[in-house]
Scaffold this motif. Structure first.
Motif, PDB file in Angstrom:
ATOM      1  N   ASP A   1      10.105 -58.853  66.991  1.00  0.00           N
ATOM      2  CA  ASP A   1      10.327 -60.060  67.447  1.00  0.00           C
ATOM      3  C   ASP A   1      11.791 -60.425  67.872  1.00  0.00           C
ATOM      4  OD1 ASP A   1       7.519 -60.386  67.271  1.00  0.00           O
ATOM      5  OD2 ASP A   1       7.551 -61.693  65.521  1.00  0.00           O
ATOM      6  N   THR A   2      12.651 -60.170  67.074  1.00  0.00           N
ATOM      7  CA  THR A   2      14.064 -60.693  67.102  1.00  0.00           C
ATOM      8  C   THR A   2      14.630 -60.033  68.246  1.00  0.00           C
ATOM      9  OG1 THR A   2      14.273 -60.689  64.860  1.00  0.00           O
ATOM     10  CG2 THR A   2      16.409 -60.399  66.015  1.00  0.00           C
ATOM     11  N   ASP A   3      14.242 -58.607  68.572  1.00  0.00           N
ATOM     12  CA  ASP A   3      14.821 -58.024  69.827  1.00  0.00           C
ATOM     13  C   ASP A   3      14.429 -58.682  70.973  1.00  0.00           C
ATOM     14  OD1 ASP A   3      15.898 -55.552  68.300  1.00  0.00           O
ATOM     15  OD2 ASP A   3      14.004 -54.522  68.280  1.00  0.00           O
ATOM     16  N   ARG A   4      13.019 -59.199  70.997  1.00  0.00           N
ATOM     17  CA  ARG A   4      12.447 -59.678  72.016  1.00  0.00           C
ATOM     18  C   ARG A   4      12.870 -61.249  72.466  1.00  0.00           C
ATOM     19  NH1 ARG A   4       7.602 -56.911  70.233  1.00  0.00           N
ATOM     20  NH2 ARG A   4       7.161 -55.372  71.696  1.00  0.00           N
TER      21      ARG A   4
ATOM     22  N   ARG B   1       0.825 -64.709  71.335  1.00  0.00           N
ATOM     23  CA  ARG B   1       0.872 -66.197  71.531  1.00  0.00           C
ATOM     24  C   ARG B   1       2.086 -66.849  71.540  1.00  0.00           C
ATOM     25  NH1 ARG B   1      -3.988 -70.418  70.795  1.00  0.00           N
ATOM     26  NH2 ARG B   1      -2.874 -72.151  71.527  1.00  0.00           N
ATOM     27  N   ALA B   2       2.977 -66.377  70.364  1.00  0.00           N
ATOM     28  CA  ALA B   2       4.341 -67.163  70.375  1.00  0.00           C
ATOM     29  C   ALA B   2       5.131 -66.661  71.516  1.00  0.00           C
ATOM     30  CB  ALA B   2       4.999 -66.401  69.044  1.00  0.00           C
ATOM     31  N   TYR B   3       5.214 -65.476  72.072  1.00  0.00           N
ATOM     32  CA  TYR B   3       6.010 -65.008  73.034  1.00  0.00           C
ATOM     33  C   TYR B   3       5.348 -65.990  74.648  1.00  0.00           C
ATOM     34  CZ  TYR B   3       6.718 -60.853  70.303  1.00  0.00           C
ATOM     35  OH  TYR B   3       6.762 -59.855  69.816  1.00  0.00           O
ATOM     36  N   ARG B   4       3.977 -65.937  74.644  1.00  0.00           N
ATOM     37  CA  ARG B   4       3.476 -67.019  75.748  1.00  0.00           C
ATOM     38  C   ARG B   4       3.913 -68.237  75.630  1.00  0.00           C
ATOM     39  NH1 ARG B   4      -0.438 -63.293  74.659  1.00  0.00           N
ATOM     40  NH2 ARG B   4      -1.881 -64.828  73.366  1.00  0.00           N
ATOM     41  N   ASN B   5       4.153 -68.868  74.373  1.00  0.00           N
ATOM     42  CA  ASN B   5       4.579 -70.245  74.125  1.00  0.00           C
ATOM     43  C   ASN B   5       6.101 -70.438  74.605  1.00  0.00           C
ATOM     44  OD1 ASN B   5       2.224 -70.971  73.184  1.00  0.00           O
ATOM     45  ND2 ASN B   5       2.745 -70.907  70.844  1.00  0.00           N
TER      46      ASN B   5
END
Length: 192
Positions: A76-79, A109-113
């Motif tokens: 998640d940090t990398d992204r 979902r967190a990425y889409r948010n």
């Protein structure tokens, strides 16, 4: 802060075009795991609609690309910075009223948010296929830094969109033209 087209790879942010096929301009994210057809479908929609499009893979930094090339899953940090760049591109399209089509895995979902942050209205198009089909596509794909060995990690990470998200779910077992035609029909039928 408003970003102009020079902040992104050349050829992906175009001047505003008139509405194509009677479809009002909007922000579309074509999402799914590697091998689902995101780039092919996004480029096909661009050809139909004339809206700018971008493959989100072009916004990864060198460290992320090196990790993926070496078969190391991104965290998640990398992204985080990558998702911020994706959001900035979508925001630029919204501010310039060009519409925009982003090919982006958007696995969680967190990425889409994050892509929808600051009130952006984004229509997600979730492309999926069975694992055998995805593997077959990845094993014949050339010129991409993501090795087929990363598919299981992507499938494990994937959180398919929930009913309360603005997402259409499409199985991509057919020819790309059929999937593009199906999406064009959904765009025409949906509220602009």
């Amino acid at each position: 802060m408003s970003l102009n087209s020079s902040a992104f790879p050349p050829g992906h942010v175009l001047p505003a075009q008139p509405a194509a096929h009677g479809i009002g301009k909007r922000l579309v994210v074509v999402m799914g795991v590697c091998g689902s057809g995101k780039t092919t479908i996004a480029e096909g929609l661009h050809n139909e609609l004339g809206w700018p499009w971008l493959d989100a893979d072009t916004l990864h930094d060198a460290d992320n690309i090196a990790k993926m090339r070496d078969g190391i899953p991104l965290t998640d940090t990398d992204r985080t910075a990558w998702l911020e760049r994706c959001h900035a591109w979508l925001r630029s399209c919204a501010e310039n009223r060009t519409g925009g089509i982003l090919a982006c895995s958007a696995l969680k979902r967190a990425y889409r948010n994050k892509l929808c942050a600051q009130g952006l209205h984004v229509q997600f198009i979730y492309l999926h296929a069975d694992e055998n089909t995805l593997n077959a596509r990845l094993n014949t794909r050339t010129g991409h830094f993501m090795p087929p060995s990363q598919l299981p990690n992507q499938l494990d990470t994937l959180e398919p969109p929930h009913p309360d998200e603005a997402a259409w779910s499409l199985q991509t077992l057919h020819q790309p033209a059929e999937t593009i035609a199906q999406i064009m029909g959904l765009l025409k039928a949906s509220k602009n």
